[in-house]
Design a protein around this motif. Structure first.
Motif, PDB file in Angstrom:
ATOM      1  N   CYS A  70       0.833  -1.209   0.000  1.00 14.20           N
ATOM      2  CA  CYS A  70       0.000   0.000   0.000  1.00 14.20           C
ATOM      3  C   CYS A  70       0.867   1.259   0.000  1.00 14.20           C
ATOM      4  O   CYS A  70       0.573   2.235  -0.706  1.00 14.20           O
ATOM      5  N   LEU A  71       1.934   1.247   0.776  1.00 20.07           N
ATOM      6  CA  LEU A  71       2.831   2.402   0.825  1.00 20.07           C
ATOM      7  C   LEU A  71       3.552   2.588  -0.506  1.00 20.07           C
ATOM      8  O   LEU A  71       3.814   3.723  -0.935  1.00 20.07           O
ATOM      9  N   HIS A 124       3.776   6.253  -5.316  1.00 21.15           N
ATOM     10  CA  HIS A 124       3.556   6.606  -6.722  1.00 21.15           C
ATOM     11  C   HIS A 124       2.508   7.715  -6.830  1.00 21.15           C
ATOM     12  O   HIS A 124       2.707   8.729  -7.524  1.00 21.15           O
ATOM     13  N   ALA A 125       1.370   7.496  -6.157  1.00 22.92           N
ATOM     14  CA  ALA A 125       0.241   8.418  -6.288  1.00 22.92           C
ATOM     15  C   ALA A 125       0.563   9.793  -5.705  1.00 22.92           C
ATOM     16  O   ALA A 125       0.232  10.826  -6.298  1.00 22.92           O
ATOM     17  N   ARG A 126       1.197   9.808  -4.548  1.00 21.07           N
ATOM     18  CA  ARG A 126       1.496  11.091  -3.909  1.00 21.07           C
ATOM     19  C   ARG A 126       2.483  11.900  -4.751  1.00 21.07           C
ATOM     20  O   ARG A 126       2.332  13.131  -4.885  1.00 21.07           O
ATOM     21  N   THR A 127       3.463  11.224  -5.308  1.00 23.33           N
ATOM     22  CA  THR A 127       4.422  11.928  -6.159  1.00 23.33           C
ATOM     23  C   THR A 127       3.746  12.437  -7.426  1.00 23.33           C
ATOM     24  O   THR A 127       4.043  13.537  -7.907  1.00 23.33           O
ATOM     25  N   ALA A 128       2.819  11.629  -7.973  1.00 20.01           N
ATOM     26  CA  ALA A 128       2.068  12.067  -9.156  1.00 20.01           C
ATOM     27  C   ALA A 128       1.204  13.281  -8.832  1.00 20.01           C
ATOM     28  O   ALA A 128       1.066  14.206  -9.642  1.00 20.01           O
ATOM     29  N   LEU A 129       0.616  13.290  -7.631  1.00 16.62           N
ATOM     30  CA  LEU A 129      -0.210  14.430  -7.219  1.00 16.62           C
ATOM     31  C   LEU A 129       0.611  15.712  -7.239  1.00 16.62           C
ATOM     32  O   LEU A 129       0.174  16.733  -7.780  1.00 16.62           O
ATOM     33  N   HIS A 130       1.807  15.660  -6.671  1.00 20.40           N
ATOM     34  CA  HIS A 130       2.665  16.844  -6.644  1.00 20.40           C
ATOM     35  C   HIS A 130       3.253  17.137  -8.025  1.00 20.40           C
ATOM     36  O   HIS A 130       3.698  18.258  -8.273  1.00 20.40           O
ATOM     37  N   TYR A 139      -7.034   0.147  -5.972  1.00 19.53           N
ATOM     38  CA  TYR A 139      -6.049   0.086  -7.051  1.00 19.53           C
ATOM     39  C   TYR A 139      -6.707  -0.336  -8.355  1.00 19.53           C
ATOM     40  O   TYR A 139      -7.672  -1.113  -8.368  1.00 19.53           O
ATOM     41  N   THR A 140      -6.134   0.166  -9.462  1.00 16.61           N
ATOM     42  CA  THR A 140      -6.656  -0.186 -10.775  1.00 16.61           C
ATOM     43  C   THR A 140      -6.559  -1.681 -11.007  1.00 16.61           C
ATOM     44  O   THR A 140      -7.445  -2.301 -11.582  1.00 16.61           O
ATOM     45  N   HIS A 141      -5.465  -2.285 -10.567  1.00 19.68           N
ATOM     46  CA  HIS A 141      -5.261  -3.724 -10.718  1.00 19.68           C
ATOM     47  C   HIS A 141      -4.972  -4.313  -9.343  1.00 19.68           C
ATOM     48  O   HIS A 141      -3.827  -4.598  -9.006  1.00 19.68           O
ATOM     49  N   ALA A 142      -6.022  -4.507  -8.551  1.00 20.01           N
ATOM     50  CA  ALA A 142      -5.826  -5.066  -7.213  1.00 20.01           C
ATOM     51  C   ALA A 142      -5.208  -6.455  -7.270  1.00 20.01           C
ATOM     52  O   ALA A 142      -4.426  -6.837  -6.399  1.00 20.01           O
ATOM     53  N   ALA A 202       1.332  -1.054 -10.776  1.00 17.93           N
ATOM     54  CA  ALA A 202       1.273   0.342 -10.344  1.00 17.93           C
ATOM     55  C   ALA A 202      -0.134   0.909 -10.470  1.00 17.93           C
ATOM     56  O   ALA A 202      -0.958   0.426 -11.244  1.00 17.93           O
ATOM     57  N   VAL A 203      -0.408   1.936  -9.699  1.00 20.13           N
ATOM     58  CA  VAL A 203      -1.653   2.681  -9.849  1.00 20.13           C
ATOM     59  C   VAL A 203      -1.636   3.382 -11.211  1.00 20.13           C
ATOM     60  O   VAL A 203      -0.581   3.624 -11.794  1.00 20.13           O
TER      61      VAL A 203
END
Length: 268
Positions: free
Chosen positions: A56-57, A62-68, A87-90, A112-113
């Protein structure tokens, strides 16, 4: 006001993740305290739940870095809640990595998300988004091995050290595999923005098969031996005896009945 509330909800830590983290905490306490007479099931629960936490981390990084980096859509998709069900692919992100750990004690990189890359500007930002996930595994491995590389082993139950060593090995294998510059893996995502557009187009069709190709190559005995030599070299550098990781794996796979060999003190 509704929009602000929705944004807060998009970033609120999911009860699903908190539940998994609680399982890791309780089972970790059980391993530490030696409550169960046979530690195998407790080690299994601790390592497996902590492994899911690390997955999860990884995806959150990935997601947090993409947000910024400019992709604000990751919040609406629920990626910032740490909920593995978002997630897109759980299956790729959680189910398969968990099955691989149970079957073979191997840290499989997850899927990856989904990042809307067109929203991100700049090659460096794209590379950072891809690198963030494996770096989360690296940080997790450093945290697991802290008692070893700081020399703070006194007072730590040996069974707990074995569990940490095996959990750290999973993180190292996942990070090493994910950083390979193979289409479909994060390592390729790091270098892809710096390749020519023509080369990226030619390599794109192979991305869905990159991970499968890596595992096919790892079935070659010589390659497999070289890979794990590299993994154990990293573990050695972190001060973790390979015997500790081996014993952690044996206790984790308690149904094989071999964990009774692993109650000697951790070698110095």
């Amino acid at each position: 006001m509704t929009t602000a509330a929705a944004r807060r909800a998009d970033r609120r830590i999911s009860p699903v993740f908190l539940g998994i983290a609680a399982v890791a905490a309780v089972s970790g306490w059980a391993v530490w305290s030696g409550v169960p007479a046979a530690p195998g099931p407790a080690v299994f629960a601790f390592v497996l739940s902590a492994w899911v936490v690390s997955l999860c981390l990884h995806e959150y990084a990935h997601a947090r870095t993409a947000l910024h980096g400019g992709d604000l859509s990751v919040a609406a998709k629920g990626y910032l809640t740490l909920n593995p069900l978002k997630y897109t692919h759980a299956l790729l992100s959680v189910v398969l990595p968990v099955l691989f750990v149970i079957m073979g004690g191997f840290g499989l990189p997850g899927g990856a998300v989904y990042i809307e890359r067109h929203r991100v500007r700049g090659r460096l930002r794209h590379s950072m988004i891809s690198a963030a996930g494996p770096l989360a595994n690296v940080v997790f491995a450093l945290a697991c091995t802290a008692p070893f590389w700081t020399g703070a082993l006194a007072g730590v139950p040996v069974t707990f050290l074995f569990a940490l060593a095996f959990l750290a090995m999973l993180q190292v294998t996942a990070a090493v595999l994910n950083l390979l510059p193979v289409p479909g893996l994060d390592g390729y995502g790091v270098v892809e923005p710096w390749l020519s557009s023509g080369l990226r187009r030619r390599l794109a069709p192979y991305a869905p098969y990159g991970l499968l190709a890596v595992f096919a190559v790892l079935w070659i005995p010589g390659v497999n031996a070289a890979f794990f030599d590299g993994v154990y070299a990293v573990m050695d550098a972190l001060g973790v005896p390979r015997e500790a990781a081996y014993c952690g794996r044996e206790l984790f796979r308690f149904w094989e009945g071999e964990g009774y060999f692993c109650f000697a003190p951790v070698p110095g």
